[in-house]
Design a protein around this motif. Structure first.
Motif, PDB file in Angstrom:
ATOM      1  N   VAL A  77       0.858  -1.179   0.000  1.00 25.16           N
ATOM      2  CA  VAL A  77       0.000   0.000   0.000  1.00 25.16           C
ATOM      3  C   VAL A  77       0.894   1.228   0.000  1.00 25.16           C
ATOM      4  N   ASN A  78       0.737   2.052  -1.029  1.00 25.47           N
ATOM      5  CA  ASN A  78       1.584   3.247  -1.197  1.00 25.47           C
ATOM      6  C   ASN A  78       3.073   2.897  -1.151  1.00 25.47           C
ATOM      7  N   GLY A  79       3.412   1.762  -1.735  1.00 23.12           N
ATOM      8  CA  GLY A  79       4.801   1.349  -1.873  1.00 23.12           C
ATOM      9  C   GLY A  79       5.373   0.562  -0.726  1.00 23.12           C
ATOM     10  N   ALA A  80       4.653   0.471   0.395  1.00 18.81           N
ATOM     11  CA  ALA A  80       5.173  -0.214   1.579  1.00 18.81           C
ATOM     12  C   ALA A  80       4.441  -1.540   1.783  1.00 18.81           C
ATOM     13  N   PRO A  81       5.154  -2.601   2.183  1.00 18.18           N
ATOM     14  CA  PRO A  81       4.491  -3.877   2.481  1.00 18.18           C
ATOM     15  C   PRO A  81       3.454  -3.687   3.583  1.00 18.18           C
ATOM     16  N   ALA A  82       2.309  -4.317   3.411  1.00 18.87           N
ATOM     17  CA  ALA A  82       1.221  -4.178   4.384  1.00 18.87           C
ATOM     18  C   ALA A  82       0.750  -5.556   4.816  1.00 18.87           C
ATOM     19  N   SER A  83       0.637  -5.743   6.120  1.00 26.72           N
ATOM     20  CA  SER A  83       0.085  -6.979   6.672  1.00 26.72           C
ATOM     21  C   SER A  83      -1.377  -6.711   7.019  1.00 26.72           C
ATOM     22  N   ILE A  84      -2.269  -7.160   6.151  1.00 26.65           N
ATOM     23  CA  ILE A  84      -3.699  -6.894   6.340  1.00 26.65           C
ATOM     24  C   ILE A  84      -4.362  -8.198   6.763  1.00 26.65           C
ATOM     25  N   THR A  85      -4.475  -8.366   8.066  1.00 30.99           N
ATOM     26  CA  THR A  85      -5.002  -9.612   8.625  1.00 30.99           C
ATOM     27  C   THR A  85      -6.485  -9.529   8.944  1.00 30.99           C
ATOM     28  N   ASP A  86      -7.030  -8.298   9.006  1.00 25.85           N
ATOM     29  CA  ASP A  86      -8.453  -8.134   9.253  1.00 25.85           C
ATOM     30  C   ASP A  86      -8.870  -6.749   8.754  1.00 25.85           C
ATOM     31  N   SER A  87     -10.158  -6.440   8.855  1.00 23.00           N
ATOM     32  CA  SER A  87     -10.646  -5.171   8.324  1.00 23.00           C
ATOM     33  C   SER A  87     -10.093  -3.980   9.102  1.00 23.00           C
ATOM     34  N   GLN A  88      -9.806  -4.146  10.396  1.00 28.17           N
ATOM     35  CA  GLN A  88      -9.226  -3.046  11.168  1.00 28.17           C
ATOM     36  C   GLN A  88      -7.837  -2.695  10.651  1.00 28.17           C
ATOM     37  N   ALA A  89      -7.082  -3.715  10.258  1.00 27.39           N
ATOM     38  CA  ALA A  89      -5.755  -3.459   9.681  1.00 27.39           C
ATOM     39  C   ALA A  89      -5.888  -2.727   8.348  1.00 27.39           C
ATOM     40  N   ALA A  90      -6.902  -3.096   7.567  1.00 30.90           N
ATOM     41  CA  ALA A  90      -7.137  -2.414   6.294  1.00 30.90           C
ATOM     42  C   ALA A  90      -7.492  -0.947   6.528  1.00 30.90           C
ATOM     43  N   ILE A  91      -8.352  -0.689   7.507  1.00 32.29           N
ATOM     44  CA  ILE A  91      -8.741   0.685   7.827  1.00 32.29           C
ATOM     45  C   ILE A  91      -7.529   1.495   8.266  1.00 32.29           C
ATOM     46  N   ARG A  92      -6.675   0.874   9.091  1.00 32.42           N
ATOM     47  CA  ARG A  92      -5.456   1.585   9.522  1.00 32.42           C
ATOM     48  C   ARG A  92      -4.549   1.889   8.334  1.00 32.42           C
ATOM     49  N   ALA A  93      -4.607   1.056   7.294  1.00 33.75           N
ATOM     50  CA  ALA A  93      -3.797   1.284   6.097  1.00 33.75           C
ATOM     51  C   ALA A  93      -4.452   2.281   5.142  1.00 33.75           C
ATOM     52  N   GLY A  94      -5.616   2.810   5.539  1.00 33.09           N
ATOM     53  CA  GLY A  94      -6.287   3.811   4.707  1.00 33.09           C
ATOM     54  C   GLY A  94      -7.201   3.230   3.658  1.00 33.09           C
ATOM     55  N   ILE A  95      -7.671   1.994   3.861  1.00 29.39           N
ATOM     56  CA  ILE A  95      -8.534   1.319   2.886  1.00 29.39           C
ATOM     57  C   ILE A  95      -9.949   1.216   3.454  1.00 29.39           C
ATOM     58  N   GLY A  96     -10.924   1.597   2.666  1.00 27.28           N
ATOM     59  CA  GLY A  96     -12.329   1.441   3.034  1.00 27.28           C
ATOM     60  C   GLY A  96     -13.044   0.637   1.967  1.00 27.28           C
ATOM     61  N   MET A  97     -14.137  -0.031   2.349  1.00 28.05           N
ATOM     62  CA  MET A  97     -14.859  -0.861   1.386  1.00 28.05           C
ATOM     63  C   MET A  97     -16.357  -0.655   1.535  1.00 28.05           C
ATOM     64  N   VAL A  98     -17.021  -0.455   0.402  1.00 28.14           N
ATOM     65  CA  VAL A  98     -18.480  -0.372   0.343  1.00 28.14           C
ATOM     66  C   VAL A  98     -18.962  -1.656  -0.319  1.00 28.14           C
ATOM     67  N   HIS A  99     -19.643  -2.473   0.453  1.00 29.32           N
ATOM     68  CA  HIS A  99     -20.028  -3.802  -0.021  1.00 29.32           C
ATOM     69  C   HIS A  99     -21.298  -3.739  -0.861  1.00 29.32           C
ATOM     70  N   GLN A 100     -21.468  -4.766  -1.685  1.00 25.53           N
ATOM     71  CA  GLN A 100     -22.653  -4.856  -2.532  1.00 25.53           C
ATOM     72  C   GLN A 100     -23.927  -4.875  -1.685  1.00 25.53           C
ATOM     73  N   HIS A 101     -23.893  -5.616  -0.586  1.00 22.38           N
ATOM     74  CA  HIS A 101     -25.005  -5.643   0.359  1.00 22.38           C
ATOM     75  C   HIS A 101     -24.540  -4.862   1.590  1.00 22.38           C
ATOM     76  N   PHE A 102     -25.148  -3.717   1.818  1.00 26.51           N
ATOM     77  CA  PHE A 102     -24.651  -2.741   2.773  1.00 26.51           C
ATOM     78  C   PHE A 102     -24.534  -3.314   4.180  1.00 26.51           C
ATOM     79  N   MET A 103     -23.497  -2.875   4.900  1.00 20.93           N
ATOM     80  CA  MET A 103     -23.226  -3.305   6.267  1.00 20.93           C
ATOM     81  C   MET A 103     -23.709  -2.223   7.241  1.00 20.93           C
ATOM     82  N   LEU A 104     -24.995  -1.934   7.216  1.00 18.68           N
ATOM     83  CA  LEU A 104     -25.577  -0.893   8.049  1.00 18.68           C
ATOM     84  C   LEU A 104     -26.580  -1.499   9.020  1.00 18.68           C
ATOM     85  N   VAL A 105     -26.747  -0.840  10.175  1.00 19.04           N
ATOM     86  CA  VAL A 105     -27.754  -1.247  11.157  1.00 19.04           C
ATOM     87  C   VAL A 105     -28.979  -0.374  10.910  1.00 19.04           C
TER      88      VAL A 105
END
Length: 526
Positions: A77-105
């Motif tokens: 991510v942005n040139g640096a190796p990233a260990s993305i083991t869960d969605s929290q790690a992805a968020i910390r890496a600056g990645i967000g995801m909008v799913h086909q079936h929304f994850m809303l309450v």
């Protein structure tokens, strides 16, 4: 002197890519979902990923977002190796995801959904105050206006999608992954989403867009990668390719981007709807004296913005909802419209139904494909009838026939339905209903979330059913699909028929006006 915009563009050109996936592989048991995938996404661009259902697109993005862990490979991510083991790690890496079936309450407000999982402490007051201020800034900066105090369940699908995007931006995402973002949007909502995505790109955000709609790829992306059967086939600059080339790369053969069908020769009236009314439990009139007929050997298309009565109409005709008043005749015989338990009776008569929402109404997701292949028809004698043990061998034979005839992938009748891609789930429903050779097929959104190769196949099946002298009622928010398949087109607005047109005598502009309740033939119409 160079402008700020040109300097920003030069900086992005010189910078490392936003995302690099190197030799990514992932298997689920015997199924190889991703094989040695290489993908590079440049910063500040919109990068499309296309492929047939089951090609591995969503799996690859789920690895990037931490839902799955790759069996092999590296993520940068942005040139640096990233260990993305869960969605929290992805968020910390600056990645967000909008799913086909929304994850809303749905019972929560917009603001509560925004901060959910991102609270600053045990006391919600400070978090809510901070979030309200930040939400106001984001809405203004990115043109994503939505009432922060609105209950999510009361919002339209398009506004719910804005909430998902705002959630990602609130968590400071610089990279946004959108999985089939227009699958549940009207054309107007999709156009607005594209304006938002274009604005996000201008602000330096990187967007990965998973879609099966080639028109959208050509309209909004800078580059596009094509996947097929778990492998990356090719990455192209969007301006240097075409829908025909992308379709061939996706499927591995030439694909017709149009529906080939002979002119209809309709026979006698099969289904006659007269003055159908529906008033719901809240006293809202959902259907207002709707009248029409459909004949054997024709496809009657019903267009309209979602929420204008089409769904309720299909449910009444399928026996899933009672009508307030009116009459429906099937081959001259009146149907019982007073009860909500007549779906079995409709099937016995030969009225089949492909529901708009396959997850809630068409399938039992935790069950295997072979179990879903006969639901609704379980009392047929060949399956054992209502008073004996189920004939599992006969059911599994039927399931395998459906897999082969409808090219359902992976070809396993024992796989849980939830583990099939959306397009293959749709094929399971279509196989179940079409293989009964019904007199009438009620079909809602037949190609929602379905790739180009499967769309071609589904359209062929619907036309073949028409050519076998069957009557079809097609509800779709895709105007090009309505125009391509229908022999006659009805348009619904506010629970009534706002217009009727013969196939080939109208265009998207005229249909769009009718969908807004405007008669384009009336004096003074725009």
């Amino acid at each position: 002197m160079a402008s700020a915009a040109s300097l920003a563009a030069e900086e992005r050109t010189d910078a490392a890519p936003a995302i690099e996936l190197i030799d990514i592989s992932k298997s689920f048991g015997p199924v190889q979902a991703n094989r040695d995938i290489h993908l590079t996404v440049q910063r500040g661009t919109i990068h499309g990923i296309v492929g047939e259902n089951g090609a591995g697109k969503s799996t690859l993005m789920s690895i990037l977002y931490g839902f799955y862990t790759a069996d092999a490979g590296e993520i940068r991510v942005n040139g640096a190796p990233a260990s993305i083991t869960d969605s929290q790690a992805a968020i910390r890496a600056g990645i967000g995801m909008v799913h086909q079936h929304f994850m809303l309450v749905e019972p929560f407000t917009v603001l509560e959904n925004i901060i959910l999982g991102a609270e600053d402490g045990p006391l919600l007051g400070p978090s809510i105050s901070k979030a309200r201020a930040e939400l106001t800034r984001l809405e203004t900066e990115y043109e994503l206006e939505v009432d922060p105090d609105a209950v999510v369940g009361d919002l339209s699908v398009g506004l719910q999608q804005r909430v998902e995007i705002l959630k990602a931006l609130y968590r400071q995402a610089d990279i946004l992954i959108l999985d089939e973002p227009t699958g549940v949007l009207t054309p107007a909502e999709a156009d607005h989403l594209f304006r938002i995505l274009g604005f996000l790109r201008e602000q330096g955000k990187t967007i990965v867009l998973i879609t099966h709609k080639l028109r959208e790829i050509m309209a909004i992306t800078d580059a596009v990668s094509v996947m097929r059967r778990g492998e990356m086939v090719r990455t192209l600059t969007t301006a240097e390719t075409s829908p025909a080339e992308l379709a061939e790369l996706m499927v591995g053969r030439r694909v017709l981007l149009r529906v080939e069908k002979a002119a209809a020769t309709p026979g006698p009236v099969t289904l006659d709807v007269r003055n159908l009314r529906l008033v719901d439990a809240q006293g809202v009139e959902r259907l207002r004296s709707v009248s029409f007929s459909v004949r054997e050997g024709e496809i009657l298309g019903i267009a309209g913005v979602a929420g204008n009565g089409q769904s309720e109409l299909l449910e009444i005709l399928a026996g899933m909802r009672a009508a307030t008043s009116g009459e429906v005749l099937f081959k001259g015989r009146p149907l019982d419209l007073r009860h909500t338990t007549n779906a079995d009776d409709r099937r016995v008569l030969g009225i089949a139904h492909v529901p708009e929402d396959r997850h809630r109404r068409g399938l039992v997701m935790p069950f295997a494909q072979w179990e879903n292949s006969f639901f609704g028809y379980q009392y047929e004698a060949r399956f054992g009838g209502p008073l004996t043990t189920l004939n599992r061998a006969a059911i599994r034979d039927l399931a395998r026939e459906g897999i082969e005839r409808f090219d359902i992938r992976p070809p396993s009748c024992d796989l849980k339905t939830a583990n099939f891609s959306g397009g293959n789930q749709q094929k399971i429903v279509l196989a179940r209903e079409i293989e009964r050779d019904p007199h009438v097929l009620l079909v809602g959104q037949p190609t929602r979330g379905v790739d180009i190769g499967a769309i071609e196949f589904i359209h062929q099946q619907l036309v073949a059913l028409r050519d076998r002298r069957k009557a079809l009622i097609l509800v779709s928010v895709e105007l090009d699909e309505i125009q391509a398949l229908s022999d006659r087109i009805l348009v619904m607005f506010d629970g009534r028929i706002s217009g009727e047109r013969a196939a080939g005598t109208t265009d998207e502009r005229e249909l769009g006006l009718l969908m807004a309740g405007i008669d384009p033939t009336a004096r003074g119409a725009a």
